[in-house]
Design a protein around this motif. Structure first.
Motif, PDB file in Angstrom:
ATOM      1  N   GLU A   1       6.018  -6.318   3.441  1.00 14.67           N
ATOM      2  CA  GLU A   1       6.915  -5.665   3.205  1.00 14.67           C
ATOM      3  C   GLU A   1       8.269  -6.560   2.841  1.00 14.67           C
ATOM      4  OE1 GLU A   1       4.361  -2.845   5.205  1.00 14.67           O
ATOM      5  OE2 GLU A   1       4.813  -4.988   5.653  1.00 14.67           O
ATOM      6  N   ASP A   2       8.279  -7.544   3.767  1.00 13.92           N
ATOM      7  CA  ASP A   2       9.348  -8.630   3.880  1.00 13.92           C
ATOM      8  C   ASP A   2       9.123  -9.329   2.552  1.00 13.92           C
ATOM      9  OD1 ASP A   2      10.145  -7.881   6.340  1.00 13.92           O
ATOM     10  OD2 ASP A   2       8.888  -9.526   7.034  1.00 13.92           O
TER      11      ASP A   2
ATOM     12  N   ASN B   1      11.523  -2.902   4.398  1.00 13.74           N
ATOM     13  CA  ASN B   1      10.991  -3.515   5.570  1.00 13.74           C
ATOM     14  C   ASN B   1      11.771  -2.948   6.856  1.00 13.74           C
ATOM     15  OD1 ASN B   1      13.292  -4.821   4.999  1.00 13.74           O
ATOM     16  ND2 ASN B   1      12.474  -6.695   5.255  1.00 13.74           N
TER      17      ASN B   1
END
Length: 243
Positions: free
Chosen positions: A197-198, A235
């Protein structure tokens, strides 16, 4: 006074293996970071500190391809890896950076270094992370070679060997600690890469901003996120691993 930046890097991330060489627009994240760190006006030399693990042969190949100095040391004892790298390449002042920060802002690196230099010889260690007012992913720590050696010789706890500066900021009775804060609190932003997600967020940011200005600033990122608030949802649930 030589200022040595040491970027710790390894392929063996538990949550996103190989993250630092994941590509955006055909370019590894680590190369984006190096491009930005090289824009520092105060750093004299940059070294990648990787491990002797065979998986990290890929990082060595990267360094050789892009003509970046590197040092290979212990995977678990990162403090020893830093100290040994500093001994090999020399530097009275050490700047600690981590390879999961591909959009680090060189002006903030220099602001942290300058604060350390302007307050010599008082501070042993200066950071912009003690009070989290800068986005996570712009983390910069600056300390003397003597402070690094002291930590290397004295630190016993596994935590203090794994996290290079933990022994310093956990023992303010032995080290003079300084910190810088942002003029606004941007601590809610997460621009480090530790999960998929980052990475998805950083990919969006790079694809939007990099073509217009390779060395875009913290404020440029904040502005684009203000225009695209849904990006932050990617995120927002990710928690940083505890020491």
């Amino acid at each position: 006074m030589k200022i040595l930046a040491i970027i710790q890097a390894r392929m063996g991330s538990t949550r996103l293996p190989g993250k630092i060489l994941k590509e955006v627009n055909g370019k590894p994240l680590l190369l984006y970071q190096l491009e930005r760190v090289k824009k520092s006006k105060l750093i004299d030399k940059i070294v990648i500190a990787t491990t002797t693990n065979k998986n990290d042969d890929l990082i060595v190949s990267f360094c050789e391809q892009y003509n970046v100095d590197y040092y290979r040391g212990s995977e678990e004892d990162v403090l020893a890896r830093y100290y040994e790298a500093s001994q090999q390449f020399g530097g009275e002042v050490i700047v600690r950076l981590t390879s999961d920060c591909p959009i680090i802002d060189p002006s903030i690196i220099d602001k942290t270094i300058k604060y350390y230099i302007d307050n010599l010889p008082y501070y042993d260690y200066v950071s912009n992370t003690i009070e989290r007012t800068y986005p996570r992913g712009l983390d910069t720590e600056v300390f003397s070679e003597k402070a690094l050696e002291k930590a290397y010789l004295e630190a016993i706890l596994e935590r203090d060997r794994e996290h290079v500066t933990a022994y310093m900021y956990s023992n303010p009775q032995n080290f003079n600690i300084g910190f810088i804060s942002c003029n606004q609190n941007f601590g809610k932003y997460r621009w480090t890469v530790d999960t998929i997600e980052d990475f998805q967020l950083i990919e969006l940011i790079l694809k939007k901003l990099y073509k217009e200005n390779h060395i875009f600033s913290m404020n440029d990122v904040i502005n684009i996120l203000d225009k695209n608030p849904e990006w932050m949802q990617l995120n927002i649930h990710i928690e940083q691993k505890k020491l």
